[in-house]
Scaffold this motif. Structure first.
Motif: not given
Ligand SMILES: Cc1cc2nc3c(=O)[nH]c(=O)nc-3n(C[C@H](O)[C@H](O)[C@H](O)COP(=O)(O)O)c2cc1C
Length: 257
Positions: A48, A63, A68-69, A99-100, A192
């Motif tokens: 998300p 980000l 992980h993204t 997280t991935g 959000y």
């Molecule tokens: C509604 C919502 C909005 C989010 N917005 C962001 C964002 O804009 N940028 C970001 O890096 N993480 C955002 N996050 C947090 C990431 O989703 C979270 O850190 C997640 O673990 C990332 O997954 P990854 O490590 O697999 O990429 C958001 C989470 C939620 C629930």
């Protein structure tokens, strides 16, 4: 603070004036996205996000540096940007603390857990893309395929700005009107705002047009229930799983009749 200043401050509060605050977040309200990227091992990651803007065909995403993204996009610069509708907010929540990254970063360790398959964790379905490698999210009515053009480190070092060019747009036919237009009455993002999820509610009006605005159309549809039903996405929600569905036939997501 002097007595006079304190009195002034009190008067301002009594009259609904502004005050200086120090909020933890400044999330005033942006769309919720589900970003799909490709992992080293060929699996798909899903995260998300909501730090988003678009101008023309270019998107900018904010980000976190330890996500992980971002790591995936630096290695394999393609992604899909999928916009969930309000009924899908529980699916977003389902993966909000995942997280991935197999080794959960220290700063996230207290709250986050690793997941190798966040599509499954969210109960969402990967759908092959046309022009990029990462899959789309089948349940999202609006999906963008995008090619990353630049990643710029943020000034504080704990985030990066990803600029990506949209190379294909997919929209469910229920939210398309007059060829290539997204129907703003049929389409609903999740917004959000200060860590809460919202739908966008009733339209206020169209920008700079003398033509009947969505607000006028919405008002008309309230007077004519048949018209209102046709444009309202609520009638398309599967009562079993909350996914958007066709008026007839089984739900694509859970198979309910
Ligand atoms: C509604 C919502 C909005 C989010 N917005 C962001 C964002 O804009 N940028 C970001 O890096 N993480 C955002 N996050 C947090 C990431 O989703 C979270 O850190 C997640 O673990 C990332 O997954 P990854 O490590 O697999 O990429 C958001 C989470 C939620 C629930």
């Amino acid at each position: 603070m002097t007595a006079a200043e304190a009195a002034g401050e009190q008067a301002r509060h009594q009259h609904g004036g502004h005050r200086v605050i120090n909020p933890a977040v400044l999330y005033v309200g942006t769309p919720v996205l589900l970003l799909a990227s490709r992992n080293d091992d060929g699996g798909a990651n899903l995260a998300p996000a909501s730090s988003y803007w678009a101008l023309g065909r270019m998107l900018a995403l904010g980000l976190e540096a330890d996500g992980h993204t971002l790591a995936n996009l630096r290695e394999r610069p393609q992604l899909t940007v999928n916009f969930p509708s309000p009924p899908l907010w529980p699916a977003v929540e389902q993966i909000a603390d995942l997280t991935g990254k197999p080794e959960v970063p220290e700063a996230k360790a207290a709250r986050y857990a690793y997941s190798a398959d966040k599509f499954a964790a969210a109960g969402l379905t990967p759908q092959p893309s046309d022009l990029v490698d990462p899959p789309r999210v089948l349940e999202c009515l609006l999906q963008l395929e995008a090619q990353v053009r630049r990643v710029t480190p943020g000034v504080t070092g704990d985030y990066a700005i990803v600029e990506a060019e949209v190379v294909r747009v997919h929209a469910d036919s229920r939210i398309v009107r007059d060829g290539d237009h997204i129907d703003p009455l049929a389409w609903q993002p999740i917004v959000y705002s200060f860590r809460h999820y919202f739908g966008i509610g009733e339209p206020l009006g169209a920008r700079g047009s003398a033509a009947p605005s969505p607000a006028d159309r919405w008002a008309e549809e309230q007077e004519e229930p048949e018209g209102g039903d046709a444009a309202c996405w609520l009638a398309s929600i599967c009562p079993e799983c909350g996914a958007m569905r066709e008026a007839t036939g089984a739900c694509r997501r859970c198979g309910a009749a």
